[in-house]
Design an enzyme around this catalytic site. Structure first.
Site, PDB file in Angstrom:
ATOM      1  N   GLU A   1    -110.540  33.253  18.315  1.00 33.07           N
ATOM      2  CA  GLU A   1    -110.616  31.827  17.986  1.00 33.07           C
ATOM      3  C   GLU A   1    -110.233  31.717  16.514  1.00 33.07           C
ATOM      4  OE1 GLU A   1    -114.334  30.040  19.157  1.00 33.07           O
ATOM      5  OE2 GLU A   1    -114.557  31.477  20.805  1.00 33.07           O
TER       6      GLU A   1
ATOM      7  N   CYS B   1    -113.229  24.635  11.932  1.00 24.99           N
ATOM      8  CA  CYS B   1    -111.884  25.023  12.355  1.00 24.99           C
ATOM      9  C   CYS B   1    -111.135  23.894  13.052  1.00 24.99           C
ATOM     10  CB  CYS B   1    -111.944  26.257  13.250  1.00 24.99           C
ATOM     11  SG  CYS B   1    -112.998  26.079  14.694  1.00 24.99           S
TER      12      CYS B   1
ATOM     13  N   GLU C   1    -103.668  25.849   6.690  1.00 27.81           N
ATOM     14  CA  GLU C   1    -105.088  25.504   6.811  1.00 27.81           C
ATOM     15  C   GLU C   1    -105.767  25.658   5.450  1.00 27.81           C
ATOM     16  OE1 GLU C   1    -108.677  26.393   9.904  1.00 27.81           O
ATOM     17  OE2 GLU C   1    -107.611  28.137   9.126  1.00 27.81           O
TER      18      GLU C   1
END
Length: 496
Positions: free
Chosen positions: A258, A292, A395
């Site tokens: 993940e 996230c 990110e």
């Protein structure tokens, strides 16, 4: 309440084979409060030999211990008991998570703690509802499919939500019938060392759950490279996931990854602007942006662009940064996990300015000397962000929002899907048809319509698309399917 009254004076120990032990080296690490960057506890630092001991314990417990002989009903009862113990100790866990991760205490106590307890309750039920299926085949033959545990699981946890995420994952691993070696992040390890006490008190057999600390480059590598570990699951950054994939090649090990996200939030011009502003705000500021699936790319219709940004700026101005325990003083905005993470976010903010994005709010450090001791970054909104800018592509993992205008549905989707990531996304529209049409075309594994963040994290987990993940979601991510063929005809022979 004195938060430090919940903290042990002696170093927190590892948990291996049903015992609380010091690391073989005897080395300890300071546990840092990110609000002021001061140490408040110590924990033993595991190394390679500690990890190897934990793996052996988990292997023995799965192959030869009582765990593998237990029925689903017996495993379920143990999980329920662990949930009851956790419910009793939830204040201690909420305090610890606030101190170590910089959380807002009320959020940790009234959201994360109940969700963590619920994870054990859900998994306890799930353990008793695992089903296979029968496949139609030729007359006189039976074909059925079983789901069986993988075996030994190496679970590598992140630092942004170790308590709640750890409870969700570990309870699922155990419900599936596996044993586990848990490696928490070096920046957030106390809640998992405390959780070991819960499993111990609940009566889980020795070796079923093991918790070892230590750096990923040592302990994490041992988990990935050991042939005694059947599957490694990671929640973390995409670069870390890439390294694990390389290291797993030696054993062709199953991986469940993940990874990162850069999720789009598409807002059309037929929305209630005030409501959509609050969801957009929530979508990029929860946990100071350290989530996230955060909606960090706001794709905003030109007809409401200026109005929306003005209202968003006003809402950002209502945040009060500070210690998560100071809720009576109105504190509602938390710190980042570390100096290093704050420096990374500031690097991206400088990059956004340099590349021509327009700062709507934030973008400058707090001047309060108390806040300056911590890792606080104010909510920062960049307007007029284009797809070629670094802040659009990478990110950031902090409270930074990138806003890009659009005119048509096709243009909005092109902007949304212009990313290497595919973790989550959202769409806001007054038209149900358009909202569902757009949701179907966003290339991400979890989509929110006229809301943000999951309302069923355990019941309906998402999967990462593209560079946001590898593997499936739910309990079967920790299981393997087995198909069995049975010949029920006496004297049958193979065809010649």
């Amino acid at each position: 309440m004195n938060p430090l009254s919940f903290i042990k004076e002696e170093p927190y120990k590892l948990y291996i084979n049903g015992e609380f032990v010091a690391s073989e080296s005897g080395k300890t690490v300071n546990v840092i409060n990110p609000v002021n960057n001061q140490p408040f506890a110590k924990a033993y630092k595991a190394g390679v030999k500690d990890a190897e001991r934990a793996i052996l314990a988990a292997r023995e417990a799965f192959d030869n211990g009582p765990w593998g002989k237990m029925s689903a009903k017996e495993r379920s009862k143990l999980l329920l008991k662990a949930g009851e113990i956790l419910e009793r100790r939830k204040e201690e866990f909420a305090v610890t998570e606030t101190l170590e991760c910089g959380k807002l205490y009320m959020s940790a106590l009234y959201y994360e703690a109940p969700m963590s307890v619920d994870a054990f309750q859900f998994s306890a039920g799930k353990a008793r509802c695992l089903e296979g299926k029968v496949i139609p085949t030729e007359p006189g033959h039976l074909n059925y499919v079983l789901w069986q545990p993988c075996g030994v699981v190496g679970e590598i946890l992140p630092w942004n939500g170790p308590f709640m995420m750890g409870c969700q994952k570990i309870s699922t691993i155990l419900a599936a019938g596996n044993t586990v070696v848990v490696k928490p992040s070096s920046q957030a390890l106390l809640s998992m060392l405390l959780l070991a006490e819960v499993f111990h008190e609940a009566g889980f057999p020795a070796g079923v759950v093991n918790v070892v600390t230590g750096p990923g480059g040592e302990v994490g590598d041992v988990l990935v490279e050991s042939r005694l570990v059947d599957i490694v699951a990671l929640t973390g950054g995409t670069e870390t996931g890439r390294k694990l994939m390389e290291k797993s090649a030696k054993t062709i090990k199953d991986l469940e990854l993940e990874l990162g996200g850069k999720s789009p939030n598409i807002v059309f011009d037929d929305v209630n602007v005030d409501e959509a502003v609050k969801w957009a705000l929530f979508g990029f500021t929860l946990n100071a942006g350290q989530v996230c699936v955060s909606g960090t790319r706001l794709i905003l219709h030109k007809n409401i662009y200026d109005e929306f940004l003005a209202k968003l700026k006003t809402e950002c101005g209502k945040f009060v940064a500070g210690d998560g325990f100071d809720y009576e003083k109105g504190v509602n905005f938390s710190t980042l996990i570390s100096k290093e993470q704050a420096e990374t976010v500031w690097h991206y903010i400088k990059s956004g300015k340099k590349e021509g994005a327009r700062v709507v709010c934030g973008g400058e450090p707090y001047t309060d000397p108390v806040l300056a001791r911590g890792n606080f970054v104010p909510p920062t909104v960049f307007a007029d962000v284009t797809p070629d800018m670094t802040i659009f592509k990478e990110e950031i993992f902090g409270p930074v929002l990138c806003v890009t205008p659009f005119e048509t549905e096709e243009e909005a989707l092109a902007i949304a899907n212009n990313s290497e990531y595919g973790l989550a996304g959202s769409v806001f529209s007054g038209s149900v048809k358009r909202a569902l049409r757009v949701a179907e075309k966003i290339r991400s594994g979890q989509i929110y319509v006229n809301t943000y963040f999951s309302k069923g994290m355990i019941e309906s987990p998402g999967t990462g698309w593209k560079e946001s993940g590898v593997g499936t979601a739910g309990i079967t991510k920790y299981m393997k399917s087995k198909t069995v063929f049975v010949d029920m005809i006496d004297g049958s022979l193979p065809p010649v």
